[in-house]
Design a protein around this motif. Structure first.
Motif, PDB file in Angstrom:
ATOM      1  N   LEU A 169       0.834  -1.196   0.000  1.00  0.00           N
ATOM      2  CA  LEU A 169       0.000   0.000   0.000  1.00  0.00           C
ATOM      3  C   LEU A 169       0.870   1.248   0.000  1.00  0.00           C
ATOM      4  O   LEU A 169       0.528   2.261  -0.566  1.00  0.00           O
ATOM      5  CB  LEU A 169      -0.911   0.012   1.233  1.00  0.00           C
ATOM      6  CG  LEU A 169      -1.985  -1.073   1.233  1.00  0.00           C
ATOM      7  CD1 LEU A 169      -2.736  -1.035   2.550  1.00  0.00           C
ATOM      8  CD2 LEU A 169      -2.931  -0.882   0.071  1.00  0.00           C
ATOM      9  N   LEU A 170       2.010   1.166   0.681  1.00  0.00           N
ATOM     10  CA  LEU A 170       2.880   2.329   0.807  1.00  0.00           C
ATOM     11  C   LEU A 170       3.852   2.452  -0.360  1.00  0.00           C
ATOM     12  O   LEU A 170       4.154   3.540  -0.809  1.00  0.00           O
ATOM     13  CB  LEU A 170       3.684   2.243   2.113  1.00  0.00           C
ATOM     14  CG  LEU A 170       3.040   2.933   3.305  1.00  0.00           C
ATOM     15  CD1 LEU A 170       3.751   2.545   4.565  1.00  0.00           C
ATOM     16  CD2 LEU A 170       3.091   4.432   3.112  1.00  0.00           C
ATOM     17  N   ILE A 171       4.396   1.331  -0.785  1.00  0.00           N
ATOM     18  CA  ILE A 171       5.404   1.392  -1.841  1.00  0.00           C
ATOM     19  C   ILE A 171       5.023   0.438  -2.970  1.00  0.00           C
ATOM     20  O   ILE A 171       5.481  -0.692  -3.008  1.00  0.00           O
ATOM     21  CB  ILE A 171       6.807   1.058  -1.297  1.00  0.00           C
ATOM     22  CG1 ILE A 171       7.120   1.940  -0.083  1.00  0.00           C
ATOM     23  CG2 ILE A 171       7.869   1.245  -2.356  1.00  0.00           C
ATOM     24  CD1 ILE A 171       8.482   1.712   0.504  1.00  0.00           C
ATOM     25  N   GLU A 200      12.446  -0.857  -8.824  1.00  0.00           N
ATOM     26  CA  GLU A 200      13.876  -1.123  -9.008  1.00  0.00           C
ATOM     27  C   GLU A 200      14.610  -1.177  -7.681  1.00  0.00           C
ATOM     28  O   GLU A 200      15.432  -2.061  -7.451  1.00  0.00           O
ATOM     29  CB  GLU A 200      14.481  -0.027  -9.896  1.00  0.00           C
ATOM     30  CG  GLU A 200      14.027  -0.127 -11.349  1.00  0.00           C
ATOM     31  CD  GLU A 200      14.756   0.877 -12.227  1.00  0.00           C
ATOM     32  OE1 GLU A 200      15.685   1.541 -11.717  1.00  0.00           O
ATOM     33  OE2 GLU A 200      14.400   0.989 -13.404  1.00  0.00           O
ATOM     34  N   GLU A 201      14.315  -0.205  -6.793  1.00  0.00           N
ATOM     35  CA  GLU A 201      15.017  -0.171  -5.510  1.00  0.00           C
ATOM     36  C   GLU A 201      14.645  -1.368  -4.654  1.00  0.00           C
ATOM     37  O   GLU A 201      15.495  -1.979  -4.012  1.00  0.00           O
ATOM     38  CB  GLU A 201      14.671   1.126  -4.767  1.00  0.00           C
ATOM     39  CG  GLU A 201      15.481   1.289  -3.493  1.00  0.00           C
ATOM     40  CD  GLU A 201      15.441   2.708  -2.982  1.00  0.00           C
ATOM     41  OE1 GLU A 201      15.866   2.924  -1.848  1.00  0.00           O
ATOM     42  OE2 GLU A 201      14.978   3.587  -3.734  1.00  0.00           O
ATOM     43  N   LYS A 238       9.616   7.616   9.622  1.00  0.00           N
ATOM     44  CA  LYS A 238      10.870   6.868   9.690  1.00  0.00           C
ATOM     45  C   LYS A 238      11.647   6.980   8.381  1.00  0.00           C
ATOM     46  O   LYS A 238      12.872   7.115   8.383  1.00  0.00           O
ATOM     47  CB  LYS A 238      10.581   5.397  10.014  1.00  0.00           C
ATOM     48  CG  LYS A 238      11.801   4.652  10.553  1.00  0.00           C
ATOM     49  CD  LYS A 238      11.407   3.286  11.050  1.00  0.00           C
ATOM     50  CE  LYS A 238      12.592   2.557  11.657  1.00  0.00           C
ATOM     51  NZ  LYS A 238      12.891   2.980  13.031  1.00  0.00           N
ATOM     52  N   LEU A 239      10.932   6.943   7.267  1.00  0.00           N
ATOM     53  CA  LEU A 239      11.603   7.119   5.981  1.00  0.00           C
ATOM     54  C   LEU A 239      12.284   8.480   5.913  1.00  0.00           C
ATOM     55  O   LEU A 239      13.392   8.615   5.397  1.00  0.00           O
ATOM     56  CB  LEU A 239      10.585   7.000   4.835  1.00  0.00           C
ATOM     57  CG  LEU A 239      10.110   5.587   4.471  1.00  0.00           C
ATOM     58  CD1 LEU A 239       8.944   5.663   3.513  1.00  0.00           C
ATOM     59  CD2 LEU A 239      11.236   4.768   3.884  1.00  0.00           C
ATOM     60  N   GLU A 297       7.013  10.593  -3.754  1.00  0.00           N
ATOM     61  CA  GLU A 297       7.375  10.001  -5.044  1.00  0.00           C
ATOM     62  C   GLU A 297       7.673   8.514  -4.892  1.00  0.00           C
ATOM     63  O   GLU A 297       7.253   7.703  -5.714  1.00  0.00           O
ATOM     64  CB  GLU A 297       8.579  10.737  -5.617  1.00  0.00           C
ATOM     65  CG  GLU A 297       8.993  10.241  -7.000  1.00  0.00           C
ATOM     66  CD  GLU A 297      10.177  11.010  -7.553  1.00  0.00           C
ATOM     67  OE1 GLU A 297      10.670  10.627  -8.634  1.00  0.00           O
ATOM     68  OE2 GLU A 297      10.618  11.982  -6.906  1.00  0.00           O
ATOM     69  N   ARG A 298       8.385   8.153  -3.823  1.00  0.00           N
ATOM     70  CA  ARG A 298       8.772   6.756  -3.632  1.00  0.00           C
ATOM     71  C   ARG A 298       7.576   5.866  -3.348  1.00  0.00           C
ATOM     72  O   ARG A 298       7.565   4.703  -3.737  1.00  0.00           O
ATOM     73  CB  ARG A 298       9.779   6.642  -2.493  1.00  0.00           C
ATOM     74  CG  ARG A 298      11.170   7.128  -2.869  1.00  0.00           C
ATOM     75  CD  ARG A 298      12.135   6.935  -1.714  1.00  0.00           C
ATOM     76  NE  ARG A 298      13.470   7.352  -2.097  1.00  0.00           N
ATOM     77  CZ  ARG A 298      14.546   6.600  -1.991  1.00  0.00           C
ATOM     78  NH1 ARG A 298      14.462   5.382  -1.522  1.00  0.00           N
ATOM     79  NH2 ARG A 298      15.728   7.046  -2.354  1.00  0.00           N
ATOM     80  N   VAL A 299       6.603   6.380  -2.626  1.00  0.00           N
ATOM     81  CA  VAL A 299       5.465   5.535  -2.241  1.00  0.00           C
ATOM     82  C   VAL A 299       4.252   5.749  -3.150  1.00  0.00           C
ATOM     83  O   VAL A 299       3.168   5.247  -2.895  1.00  0.00           O
ATOM     84  CB  VAL A 299       5.066   5.791  -0.773  1.00  0.00           C
ATOM     85  CG1 VAL A 299       6.217   5.491   0.149  1.00  0.00           C
ATOM     86  CG2 VAL A 299       4.573   7.226  -0.568  1.00  0.00           C
ATOM     87  N   SER A 300       4.444   6.516  -4.243  1.00  0.00           N
ATOM     88  CA  SER A 300       3.381   6.768  -5.220  1.00  0.00           C
ATOM     89  C   SER A 300       2.139   7.379  -4.592  1.00  0.00           C
ATOM     90  O   SER A 300       1.011   6.947  -4.827  1.00  0.00           O
ATOM     91  CB  SER A 300       3.008   5.468  -5.948  1.00  0.00           C
ATOM     92  OG  SER A 300       4.041   5.070  -6.798  1.00  0.00           O
TER      93      SER A 300
END
Length: 298
Positions: free
Chosen positions: A14-16, A23-24, A144-145, A158-161
Motif C-alpha cells: 500500500l505504501l510502496i 527497481e530499488e 521513519k523514511l 514520489e517513492r510511495v506513489s
C-alpha cells in the motif's frame, strides 16, 4: 460505529507499490535472497528486532496463519541476523509468532549480515509490502523514511506513489494525543475525524471530543460543525473578556486623569502587563505633575 481492533502494521504494497519503487525494492530483495542457504533454528534461539516498526499483531490473523503452518509448514523462511547469544529477526516476525502458536520447535531461516541502515530498509519494506498499515503506523512509516533516510516529504511521496498532500496529512496525525491515535488504530474514529481534531491544541479536550465522536456516532461533517462551534464560542468569550477589560481600564484611566489633571492612557500588553502614559503640554505642566507625584510619595 463498530470497534475493529487491529494492531500496528498492515503491509508495504500500500505504501510502496511496485510501479514507484520497483527497481530499488528489487535490489534490496535480491540482496536478501541471493543464493540463500536455508537452515533450521530452534524458536527459542530467535528474538524479534527491537526496531521493528510494527508493534502489535492482530490475533485472529496470527491464528489463521498458525493453522496454515500446521497444515503446510512455513513456506518462506525467516531472514535473521546472528547476534552474540541469539538470532535477531530481520524479516518474518509474524511467521515466527504464528509458528510459536502452532507449536513448532524450529523454523527455517536464512542468516544474513546487514548494516544498521539495511536492517531499517528491509524491516520497513517487509512490513509495507506484506501488511496493511493502519493510518497511524503508515504515518510512523513515513516519518521513519524521512528521519532514517533524510528524505524530504516530496521524495517520500514520489517513492510511495502518493501525493505530497497525502503524505503531509498522514504525518499530521502524529500531532494527535496518543490516546486519540490509539482510537484511530482501534477504528473507533476515522482519519477524517482525527484530522478535524488536530486543530484542538489541548490534549484532554481533544481526547474528550474523540470519545464524544465515538459515543454519539458523529459523522465527519457533524464533527467539523462541533469544532467550529467550539472555536466560535472561544472567540466570543475572548471578545467578551476584551470588552470587559476595556471597560475596567477606561474607568481607571478616567479616575487617574481626574487625580493628575492631565490625560492618562493605559496600554495593555500580554500576561496582565502594560504601561501608563501621562500627557503634558508644557514644561510648567510637567513640573506640576512631578510635584503632584512627589507629594504623593511624601
Amino acid at each position: 460505529m463498530a470497534i475493529k481492533t487491529r494492531g500496528l502494521g498492515k503491509g508495504l504494497d500500500l505504501l510502496i507499490p511496485d510501479t514507484a519503487f520497483k527497481e530499488e525494492k528489487t535490489k534490496i530483495i535480491e540482496r536478501v535472497v541471493e543464493k540463500p542457504v536455508e537452515i533450521k533454528i530452534k524458536l527459542s534461539k530467535i528474538e524479534p528486532n527491537r526496531e521493528q516498526p510494527r508493534k502489535n499483531f492482530e490475533e485472529d490473523s496470527l491464528l489463521e496463519l498458525a493453522e496454515s503452518i500446521k497444515q503446510f509448514g512455513i513456506i518462506q523462511p525467516l531472514v535473521v541476523q546472528e547476534r552474540d547469544e541469539y538470532y535477531e529477526i530481520i524479516a518474518g516476525e509474524r511467521r515466527w509468532r504464528a509458528a510459536k502458536i502452532a507449536g513448532l520447535k524450529e523454523v527455517p531461516v536464512i542468516i544474513k549480515k546487514y548494516s544498521a541502515q539495511e536492517i531499517v530498509e528491509i524491516s520497513l519494506i517487509e512490513n509495507i509490502q506484506r501488511e496493511n498499515l493502519n493510518p497511524i503506523e503508515e504515518a510512523f512509516a513515513f516519518k521513519k523514511l524521512i528521519s532514517e533516510f533524510d528524505l524530504k516529504q516530496d521524495e517520500v511521496a514520489e517513492r510511495v506513489s502518493k501525493s505530497r498532500t497525502a503524505v503531509t496529512n498522514s504525518l499530521r496525525l502524529l500531532k494527535l494525543d496518543e490516546r486519540v491515535q490509539q482510537m484511530v488504530i482501534d477504528d473507533k474514529i476515522s482519519t477524517g475525524h482525527a484530522r478535524t481534531l488536530i486543530v484542538i491544541e489541548d490534549n484532554d479536550i481533544q481526547y474528550n471530543l474523540a470519545n464524544r465522536i465515538f459515543d454519539e456516532k458523529l459523522s465527519v461533517r457533524e464533527t467539523e460543525k462541533l469544532i467550529k462551534n467550539i472555536s466560535t464560542q472561544k472567540e466570543e468569550i475572548k471578545e467578551k473578556k476584551v470588552v470587559e477589560n476595556d471597560f475596567i481600564y477606561k474607568n481607571i484611566e478616567e479616575r487617574i486623569t481626574s487625580i493628575v489633571g492631565s490625560r492618562v492612557t493605559i496600554n495593555q500588553k500580554k500576561n496582565n502587563k502594560g504601561k501608563i502614559e501621562i500627557e503634558y503640554y508644557s514644561n510648567d505642566e510637567l513640573e506640576r505633575i512631578f510635584e503632584l507625584l512627589q507629594s504623593i510619595e511624601n
